[in-house]
Enzyme design. Structure first.
Site, short mmCIF file in Angstrom:
data_model
loop_
_atom_site.label_atom_id
_atom_site.label_comp_id
_atom_site.label_asym_id
_atom_site.label_seq_id
_atom_site.Cartn_x
_atom_site.Cartn_y
_atom_site.Cartn_z
N CYS A 155 0.83 -1.20 0.00
CA CYS A 155 0.00 0.00 0.00
C CYS A 155 0.87 1.26 0.00
O CYS A 155 0.69 2.15 -0.86
CB CYS A 155 -0.95 0.00 1.19
SG CYS A 155 -0.17 -0.35 2.77
N1 LIG Z 1 -3.98 -4.44 4.93
C1 LIG Z 1 -3.50 -3.74 3.90
O1 LIG Z 1 -3.75 -2.51 3.77
C2 LIG Z 1 -2.66 -4.41 2.88
C3 LIG Z 1 -2.19 -5.70 3.07
N2 LIG Z 1 -1.40 -6.28 2.10
C4 LIG Z 1 -0.92 -7.65 2.23
O2 LIG Z 1 -2.02 -8.55 1.91
C5 LIG Z 1 -1.95 -9.73 2.69
C6 LIG Z 1 -3.25 -9.87 3.49
O3 LIG Z 1 -3.33 -8.73 4.29
P1 LIG Z 1 -4.62 -8.49 5.22
O4 LIG Z 1 -5.84 -8.93 4.54
O5 LIG Z 1 -4.53 -7.10 5.73
O6 LIG Z 1 -4.29 -9.49 6.42
P2 LIG Z 1 -5.34 -10.25 7.37
O7 LIG Z 1 -4.57 -10.61 8.58
O8 LIG Z 1 -6.59 -9.44 7.50
O9 LIG Z 1 -5.69 -11.58 6.54
C7 LIG Z 1 -4.69 -12.56 6.34
C8 LIG Z 1 -5.35 -13.74 5.67
O10 LIG Z 1 -4.40 -14.77 5.47
C9 LIG Z 1 -4.90 -15.99 6.01
N3 LIG Z 1 -3.77 -16.76 6.51
C10 LIG Z 1 -3.07 -16.56 7.63
N4 LIG Z 1 -2.12 -17.50 7.72
C11 LIG Z 1 -2.26 -18.30 6.65
C12 LIG Z 1 -1.60 -19.46 6.18
N5 LIG Z 1 -0.58 -19.99 6.87
N6 LIG Z 1 -2.04 -20.05 5.05
C13 LIG Z 1 -3.06 -19.51 4.35
N7 LIG Z 1 -3.73 -18.41 4.73
C14 LIG Z 1 -3.32 -17.83 5.88
C15 LIG Z 1 -5.85 -15.58 7.07
O11 LIG Z 1 -6.85 -16.54 7.13
P3 LIG Z 1 -7.07 -17.48 8.41
O12 LIG Z 1 -6.37 -16.93 9.59
O13 LIG Z 1 -8.56 -17.52 8.54
O14 LIG Z 1 -6.48 -18.75 7.97
C16 LIG Z 1 -6.47 -14.31 6.50
O15 LIG Z 1 -7.54 -14.66 5.64
C17 LIG Z 1 -0.72 -9.58 3.58
O16 LIG Z 1 0.39 -10.18 2.96
C18 LIG Z 1 -0.51 -8.07 3.62
O17 LIG Z 1 0.82 -7.79 3.83
C19 LIG Z 1 -1.09 -5.63 0.94
C20 LIG Z 1 -1.54 -4.35 0.72
C21 LIG Z 1 -2.35 -3.67 1.67
C1 LIG Z 2 -0.62 0.21 9.20
C2 LIG Z 2 0.23 -1.01 8.85
O1 LIG Z 2 0.57 -1.80 9.69
N1 LIG Z 2 0.56 -1.17 7.56
C3 LIG Z 2 1.36 -2.29 7.12
C4 LIG Z 2 1.49 -2.22 5.62
C5 LIG Z 2 0.60 -3.24 4.93
C6 LIG Z 2 0.94 -3.32 3.50
O2 LIG Z 2 0.32 -2.89 2.60
O3 LIG Z 2 2.08 -3.79 3.18
P1 LIG Z 2 2.45 -5.25 2.77
O4 LIG Z 2 1.67 -5.65 1.56
O5 LIG Z 2 3.88 -5.16 2.50
O6 LIG Z 2 2.05 -6.00 3.97
C7 LIG Z 2 2.76 -2.27 7.70
O7 LIG Z 2 3.31 -1.20 7.87
O8 LIG Z 2 3.29 -3.38 7.85
#
Ligand SMILES: NC(=O)C1=CN([C@@H]2O[C@H](COP(=O)(O)OP(=O)(O)OC[C@H]3O[C@@H](n4cnc5c(N)ncnc54)[C@H](OP(=O)(O)O)[C@@H]3O)[C@@H](O)[C@H]2O)C=CC1
Ligand SMILES: CC(=O)N[C@@H](CCC(=O)OP(=O)(O)O)C(=O)O
Length: 346
Positions: A155
């Site tokens: 992000c």
């Molecule tokens: N939040 C943000 O703004 C952004 C996040 N990201 C990235 O996107 C990804 C998801 O982020 P976010 O949705 O915020 O995270 P969450 O913690 O909300 O969701 C993570 C998901 O991964 C699943 N998970 C956890 N462990 C495992 C595993 N071992 N195997 C398969 N699935 C698993 C969880 O499901 P369950 O626990 O039910 O198994 C859950 O559905 C991360 O890599 C994050 O860095 C990228 C851009 C922006």
């Molecule tokens: C507020 C906050 O915790 N933000 C996350 C960024 C999430 C994200 O977009 O980055 P990745 O896809 O690299 O996880 C952080 O700083 O780790």
């Protein structure tokens, strides 16, 4: 294109599911969670009630057996999972000809040696790192179109690079000058996992991971210029602002900067050059990125700011842009809000 979302119970996964449910060229076949997930067996809308009637598919616990069963019926998979999970499993899908759109940081950095320092694990698949294409949609269209593995940007890097690349791509920045990137994110950026840092009573505007955040090398790598990245956590849910400050080469004019941004974003409906400084409220819950800049010609200092929704342009809607490109569609296909209520309905 028949697709699956892995990590469907998370914040990013939920946004992906909604966007896929309304896309007529992408058919959402499976929703997957981790093997030990407490969400396995529930329906998607039990976990995310706002989507009841929009998507009620069951959440399936991932297993190699499941992959064996579906390997010939899937065209692509979206990983909305932890970085190390994507790094480990992407190859198992690719070997069956299934395209991978990885929304984690599992394949964003080009140097294998950076993963232990910034991600805390030795990358299990160095060869695959070289195959990954960085999915900054407005800048990588040609590469994404033929990619089998797309590393969708984080992000903060998305907002920072949309602000910075028109300058660094045209070498308008002063060599070896300091480029400071200040990022501010809402709490949804940290995902759904519980932690004191993001609990309601504890959240306050604060810097974190200063001089060590994993997005510093990602932004530097893709901008092809060293940056100092200062992330901040702020007490609101959705949205991210990145403000970049840098010195330009002597002689660079407002017209040069204007031309750089207008050329970069002339045919990109989801990236808007705004007349005023961007606001989170104008982009939260939308796929847009708003950019504004100001130049001090005397000091040759440029300030550029970009606002996005961290879960959409910073993740899910950018991943859909990449899938659109791989289908030969305009990257904004099926993403432009068509009603006022879709413009940040909160
Ligand atoms: N939040 C943000 O703004 C952004 C996040 N990201 C990235 O996107 C990804 C998801 O982020 P976010 O949705 O915020 O995270 P969450 O913690 O909300 O969701 C993570 C998901 O991964 C699943 N998970 C956890 N462990 C495992 C595993 N071992 N195997 C398969 N699935 C698993 C969880 O499901 P369950 O626990 O039910 O198994 C859950 O559905 C991360 O890599 C994050 O860095 C990228 C851009 C922006
Ligand atoms: C507020 C906050 O915790 N933000 C996350 C960024 C999430 C994200 O977009 O980055 P990745 O896809 O690299 O996880 C952080 O700083 O780790």
């Amino acid at each position: 294109m028949k697709v699956a979302v892995i990590g469907a119970s998370g914040y990013v996964g939920a946004e992906l599911v909604f966007l896929l449910s309304r896309h007529d060229k992408l058919s959402l076949e499976y929703l997957v969670v981790s093997e030990g997930s407490t969400s396995a067996g529930k329906s998607f809308s039990q976990l995310h009630p706002r989507y009841q009637g929009i998507c009620d598919l069951p959440l399936i616990a991932f297993s190699s057996h499941w992959l064996e069963q579906v390997k010939d019926s899937l065209d692509a998979v979206f990983f909305a999972t932890p970085h190390e999970y994507s790094a480990q499993w992407a190859s198992h899908f690719l070997q069956h000809g299934i395209k991978v759109f990885d929304l984690s940081g599992g394949f964003r950095l080009n140097q294998p040696q950076d993963y232990p320092q910034y991600y805390g694990f030795e990358h299990p698949n160095n060869d695959l790192i070289n195959q990954a294409v960085y999915g900054l949609a407005e800048w990588q269209r040609q590469q994404i179109a033929t990619a089998k593995l797309v590393a969708v940007p984080g992000c903060y890097p998305t907002a920072s690079l949309l602000a910075l690349k028109p300058i660094t791509n045209n070498q308008l920045h002063a060599e070896n000058s300091l480029i400071v990137v200040n990022g501010i994110s809402g709490v949804s950026g940290a995902g759904k996992k519980l932690s004191m840092a993001t609990s309601f009573n504890e959240v306050s505007l604060t810097p974190y991971n200063i001089l060590q955040h994993r997005h510093q090398p990602e932004i530097s790598q893709e901008a092809q210029a060293q940056v100092i990245f200062n992330p901040h956590l702020a007490p609101y849910k959705r949205g991210l602002l990145s403000t970049v400050t840098l010195t330009l080469k002597s002689g660079v004019t407002v017209a040069d900067i204007d031309n750089a941004f207008n050329t970069a974003y002339q045919d990109t409906p989801l990236v808007r050059i705004s007349a005023d400084w961007p606001k989170i409220d104008n982009v939260a819950y939308t796929p847009f990125a708003d950019i504004h800049w100001q130049f001090d010609e005397e000091k040759q200092v440029l300030v550029v700011s970009c606002a996005i929704d961290n879960l959409l342009k910073g993740a899910a809607s950018q991943a859909i842009q990449c899938a659109n490109i791989s289908l030969g569609l305009p990257s904004h296909y099926a993403l432009l809000p068509t009603t006022a209520s879709e413009l940040g309905n909160g």
